[in-house]
Design a protein around this motif. Structure first.
Motif, short mmCIF file in Angstrom:
data_model
loop_
_atom_site.label_atom_id
_atom_site.label_comp_id
_atom_site.label_asym_id
_atom_site.label_seq_id
_atom_site.Cartn_x
_atom_site.Cartn_y
_atom_site.Cartn_z
N PRO A 92 0.81 -1.22 0.00
CA PRO A 92 0.00 0.00 0.00
C PRO A 92 0.84 1.27 0.00
O PRO A 92 0.49 2.23 -0.69
CB PRO A 92 -0.83 -0.13 1.28
N ILE A 93 1.94 1.31 0.76
CA ILE A 93 2.72 2.54 0.82
C ILE A 93 3.42 2.81 -0.51
O ILE A 93 3.53 3.95 -0.95
CB ILE A 93 3.74 2.51 2.00
N ARG A 94 3.88 1.76 -1.19
CA ARG A 94 4.49 2.00 -2.51
C ARG A 94 3.41 2.37 -3.52
O ARG A 94 3.63 3.23 -4.39
CB ARG A 94 5.29 0.78 -2.99
N ALA A 95 2.25 1.75 -3.42
CA ALA A 95 1.15 2.10 -4.33
C ALA A 95 0.74 3.55 -4.15
O ALA A 95 0.44 4.26 -5.13
CB ALA A 95 -0.04 1.18 -4.09
N LEU A 96 0.72 4.03 -2.90
CA LEU A 96 0.38 5.43 -2.64
C LEU A 96 1.36 6.36 -3.35
O LEU A 96 0.95 7.35 -3.97
CB LEU A 96 0.40 5.69 -1.13
N GLN A 97 2.64 6.04 -3.30
CA GLN A 97 3.63 6.88 -3.95
C GLN A 97 3.54 6.79 -5.48
O GLN A 97 3.61 7.80 -6.18
CB GLN A 97 5.04 6.49 -3.49
#
Length: 426
Positions: free
Chosen positions: A105-110
């Motif tokens: 999720p955190i990489r997808a957010l970026q």
């Protein structure tokens, strides 16, 4: 027989900028441009008129662009909560990336807004390099890997590295370097970046020196320094963002009970590289300031041959030594215990009156370099793509839609996604 005329040495003014950042600097494009421009204004009085000037900015100065458009979320006060709120608010863009590219999720957010953020970052840096007429190490930012297809850039799925971009005084691309060795906060438990490839490290010959980049932790690693030194690097660029109070202590693996002061550890990066004459000069700017609940602090430095240093000096909590051509003072002086407490007082959410009171600074030193003899390395497809973007010959891809991903996502998965993000520490 014609005897070749010896080439004169090159004289370069190196400038390291130590800025104070805040989350608000990244919530709008205009705020980001103002913050970046302020750093070049800090550098301006240090530039040598009519000479060759090299300005080096700090690590991860593009990472907080994930906050762009999310000023409303800053009241949540921690990066973990803000990231969760932004992920949910940007679900139509982030969810397809998460499912299609199988990332966290955190990489997808970026990655959901990475194309627009990359373009904002690069165009801002290009404008500033051209206005100031300097060779510019842009610092570093999380950026994808692109390839050019006609007038459109195509992003490699899932890839997000910590990248440094070098520009010439006309704003043209010189080259790009990825960070090879990631810190725990950059790995899967943190902002979840992709490590670079040691074999892709290159030295870029320019009138400002044969430039090699070792982003933060890379400057502590023998494999990175050995590779750059073997390629003829004369100026090491070490953009940095030290995510801890500067006078705190860190554990020593494999026994975390053994500790040492952070400034002592820092002597094993660019100062050691130049003291051991592996590379003649090094420029190490460090960002300061509390970013929500994250603390960043340090002392920027330019190091070189001992005989060129004006006096013996060193970081706080270490003994004076030769080799520091320029060094930013820390915010205060005192005994070791007083210094350690002063760092804690300024840290994020300390509640102390001195919280977030750090020292902005700008350093410069004059470097004497041998004539350039190395050819420029061939450009990578990624560099060709970024060059086309900067020249206006290609554009970044447009954001996709989430409709195609919806059938693959049972609604019950939404709470699980939120939980996964909460358990990751940005």
């Amino acid at each position: 027989m014609t005897v070749p005329t010896p080439q004169a040495p090159r004289h370069v003014r190196a400038v390291a900028v130590q800025p104070h950042w805040s989350a608000r600097d990244f919530t709008t494009p205009d705020a980001f441009r103002r913050w970046m421009r302020a750093q070049l204004e800090m550098a301006r009085p240090h530039l040598r008129p009519g000479g060759v000037n090299l300005v080096v900015l700090t690590e991860l100065n593009g990472l907080p662009l994930v906050l762009r458009g999310g000023g409303w979320a800053l009241r949540l006060r921690t990066f973990e909560r803000v990231a969760l709120a932004l992920f949910l608010a940007r679900l139509p863009r982030a969810l397809p990336v998460l499912l299609r590219e199988r990332v966290s999720p955190i990489r997808a957010l970026q990655l959901a807004d990475i194309d627009a953020n990359t373009e904002l970052y690069l165009r801002t840096c290009r404008e500033l390099a051209r206005e100031s007429g300097v060779y510019l190490c842009c610092g570093s930012a999380p950026m994808p890997r692109y390839a050019r297809q006609g007038t459109v850039l195509r992003r490699a799925p899932g890839v997000l590295t910590n990248q440094t971009v070098l520009l010439d005084p006309q704003g043209n691309l010189i080259g790009v370097t990825d960070k090879v060795h990631l810190t725990p906060d950059e790995e899967a438990g943190g902002v979840d970046l992709t490590p670079g490839d040691l074999n892709e490290l290159r030295v870029f010959p320019t009138p400002a020196g044969d430039l090699g980049v070792a982003i933060s932790l890379d400057a502590f690693r023998a494999d990175v320094i050995g590779s750059l030194a073997a390629q003829g690097c004369t100026v090491l660029l070490q953009p940095d963002a030290n995510g801890a109070p500067w006078t705190s202590q860190e554990g020593l693996p494999p026994d975390p009970a053994r500790v040492r002061d952070q400034p002592v550890a820092w002597l094993e990066s660019s100062w050691q590289v130049t003291a051991q004459r592996q590379i003649p000069y090094a420029v190490n700017p460090m960002v300061v300031g509390n970013l929500l609940d994250l603390t960043f602090d340090g002392q920027s430095a330019i190091t070189g041959p001992a005989e060129q240093a004006p006096s013996l000096r060193s970081y706080v909590l270490t003994d004076p030594r030769p080799g520091f051509l320029a060094l930013a003072p820390w915010v205060t002086e005192g005994t070791p215990d007083e210094l350690r407490q002063a760092g804690l007082d300024r840290a994020a959410h300390s509640g102390h009156p001195l919280e977030n009171e750090y020292r902005e600074d700008t350093l410069h030193a004059d470097l004497t370099l041998p004539p350039a003899t190395r050819p420029a390395p061939p450009r990578t497809p990624h560099e060709d793509a970024l060059d086309a973007l900067l020249r206006g010959e290609a554009r970044a891809p447009r954001p996709g839609t989430w409709r195609a991903a919806l059938p693959a996502l049972p609604l019950l998965a939404l709470p699980l996604l939120a939980l996964a993000l909460l358990r990751r520490r940005p």
